[in-house]
Design a protein around this motif. Sequence first.
Motif, PDB file in Angstrom:
ATOM      1  N   ARG A 145      -2.823   5.820 -10.468  1.00  0.00           N
ATOM      2  CA  ARG A 145      -1.487   5.446 -10.922  1.00  0.00           C
ATOM      3  C   ARG A 145      -0.390   6.055 -10.055  1.00  0.00           C
ATOM      4  O   ARG A 145       0.790   5.966 -10.399  1.00  0.00           O
ATOM      5  N   VAL A 146      -0.764   6.655  -8.949  1.00  0.00           N
ATOM      6  CA  VAL A 146       0.214   7.217  -8.010  1.00  0.00           C
ATOM      7  C   VAL A 146       0.396   6.242  -6.857  1.00  0.00           C
ATOM      8  O   VAL A 146      -0.568   5.863  -6.186  1.00  0.00           O
ATOM      9  N   ALA A 147       1.627   5.825  -6.605  1.00  0.00           N
ATOM     10  CA  ALA A 147       1.895   4.802  -5.597  1.00  0.00           C
ATOM     11  C   ALA A 147       1.434   5.224  -4.205  1.00  0.00           C
ATOM     12  O   ALA A 147       0.901   4.412  -3.447  1.00  0.00           O
ATOM     13  N   ALA A 148       1.626   6.491  -3.860  1.00  0.00           N
ATOM     14  CA  ALA A 148       1.230   6.970  -2.538  1.00  0.00           C
ATOM     15  C   ALA A 148      -0.277   6.850  -2.332  1.00  0.00           C
ATOM     16  O   ALA A 148      -0.754   6.591  -1.223  1.00  0.00           O
ATOM     17  N   VAL A 149      -1.025   7.045  -3.403  1.00  0.00           N
ATOM     18  CA  VAL A 149      -2.483   6.911  -3.332  1.00  0.00           C
ATOM     19  C   VAL A 149      -2.871   5.448  -3.113  1.00  0.00           C
ATOM     20  O   VAL A 149      -3.734   5.138  -2.285  1.00  0.00           O
ATOM     21  N   ARG A 150      -2.207   4.534  -3.831  1.00  0.00           N
ATOM     22  CA  ARG A 150      -2.506   3.109  -3.657  1.00  0.00           C
ATOM     23  C   ARG A 150      -2.154   2.651  -2.244  1.00  0.00           C
ATOM     24  O   ARG A 150      -2.869   1.856  -1.631  1.00  0.00           O
ATOM     25  N   TYR A 155      -9.391  -6.861   4.093  1.00  0.00           N
ATOM     26  CA  TYR A 155      -8.029  -7.337   3.890  1.00  0.00           C
ATOM     27  C   TYR A 155      -7.724  -7.701   2.440  1.00  0.00           C
ATOM     28  O   TYR A 155      -6.602  -7.499   1.968  1.00  0.00           O
ATOM     29  N   SER A 156      -8.681  -8.241   1.724  1.00  0.00           N
ATOM     30  CA  SER A 156      -8.448  -8.588   0.324  1.00  0.00           C
ATOM     31  C   SER A 156      -8.174  -7.333  -0.498  1.00  0.00           C
ATOM     32  O   SER A 156      -7.242  -7.288  -1.311  1.00  0.00           O
ATOM     33  N   GLU A 157      -8.968  -6.305  -0.277  1.00  0.00           N
ATOM     34  CA  GLU A 157      -8.791  -5.042  -0.983  1.00  0.00           C
ATOM     35  C   GLU A 157      -7.466  -4.394  -0.577  1.00  0.00           C
ATOM     36  O   GLU A 157      -6.734  -3.865  -1.428  1.00  0.00           O
ATOM     37  N   ALA A 158      -7.157  -4.432   0.725  1.00  0.00           N
ATOM     38  CA  ALA A 158      -5.910  -3.843   1.206  1.00  0.00           C
ATOM     39  C   ALA A 158      -4.707  -4.520   0.557  1.00  0.00           C
ATOM     40  O   ALA A 158      -3.763  -3.854   0.112  1.00  0.00           O
ATOM     41  N   LEU A 159      -4.744  -5.842   0.499  1.00  0.00           N
ATOM     42  CA  LEU A 159      -3.633  -6.595  -0.077  1.00  0.00           C
ATOM     43  C   LEU A 159      -3.431  -6.233  -1.552  1.00  0.00           C
ATOM     44  O   LEU A 159      -2.292  -6.068  -2.016  1.00  0.00           O
ATOM     45  N   ARG A 165       3.572  -1.685  -4.288  1.00  0.00           N
ATOM     46  CA  ARG A 165       4.895  -2.315  -4.322  1.00  0.00           C
ATOM     47  C   ARG A 165       5.393  -2.481  -5.757  1.00  0.00           C
ATOM     48  O   ARG A 165       6.581  -2.286  -6.050  1.00  0.00           O
ATOM     49  N   ARG A 166       4.505  -2.828  -6.666  1.00  0.00           N
ATOM     50  CA  ARG A 166       4.898  -2.949  -8.073  1.00  0.00           C
ATOM     51  C   ARG A 166       5.374  -1.605  -8.619  1.00  0.00           C
ATOM     52  O   ARG A 166       6.310  -1.539  -9.407  1.00  0.00           O
ATOM     53  N   MET A 167       4.728  -0.540  -8.176  1.00  0.00           N
ATOM     54  CA  MET A 167       5.075   0.787  -8.674  1.00  0.00           C
ATOM     55  C   MET A 167       6.406   1.284  -8.131  1.00  0.00           C
ATOM     56  O   MET A 167       7.150   1.990  -8.822  1.00  0.00           O
ATOM     57  N   THR A 168       6.713   0.958  -6.901  1.00  0.00           N
ATOM     58  CA  THR A 168       7.902   1.510  -6.250  1.00  0.00           C
ATOM     59  C   THR A 168       9.068   0.531  -6.181  1.00  0.00           C
ATOM     60  O   THR A 168      10.220   0.948  -6.078  1.00  0.00           O
TER      61      THR A 168
END
Length: 275
Positions: free
Chosen positions: A47-52, A65-69, A76-79
């Motif tokens: 749940r930490v944006a920096a980790v995602r 690429y699918s996982e990265a996206l 982006r949703r978090m920040t």
Amino acid sequence: MRQELQSLPKGLAEDVARNLVMVANLIDEDPEQAYAYSKIALRLASRVAAVREAAGFAAYATQKYSEALAEFRAARRMTGSVELWPVMADCERGLGRPERAMAMAGEPEVQKLDKAGQVEMRLVAAGARRDMGQIDAAIVTLQSPELASNSVQPWTARLRYAYADALLAAGREGEAREWFAKALEADKDGATDASDRLAELDGVEFVDADDEHDEHDEHDAQDGDHGDLSGATAVRDDEADEQDDLSDDVVGAADHVDTDTDTDTDADAEGDKSS
């Protein structure tokens, strides 16, 4: 990032930070290992944006690429930030969907990017044009004030290189050589292989040192003359030195994390006293 991690319990925050440091240190040299560390951080603090974001870049570096996206979208949703928009579009390219990347290049989010982000988006859009076989359109996409500028910015070498490569693909070899030279001029950190591309256009051939030693040793063995093996020994010594340097880097990174942890612990202790 530190501020985001402060929302976690202290011990957990330290574990997450340690794994994120390893991701940053390894992502260029050993992306698979960086990816493994990112998965650990993700399990600890999803749940930490920096980790995602870190998990997204590690997946991107390993062409997942699918996982990265998915990770970039979560960050982006978090920040609410548009900073990841260009790399998200490039993931669409990696998934074989250049038309989606082109659609993203025309979205309002692009206007909210800083100059570096806009240049990155231009590079992605040009790549998408090339994916679709639109080489002339790719060339036009790259033509911009940033390309024409004589000032050297962090993106200059890559922008000039992409333009040169597109020109070469269009059969405009003379212009391509000129722009590869300009890319090399701006590439102080060796981020591109502009020098190799220039040499290739000039007909210069490089002989691999290892191949040369192998041929020499084989010839000497056939003649019964063992010759001087000091060159091959030097190559092996260099490889060993590189492995030692890599090990030192990993150890140094771990020491750095420990130092930061100790510093934070001392600071927290002083804070508790003062309160």
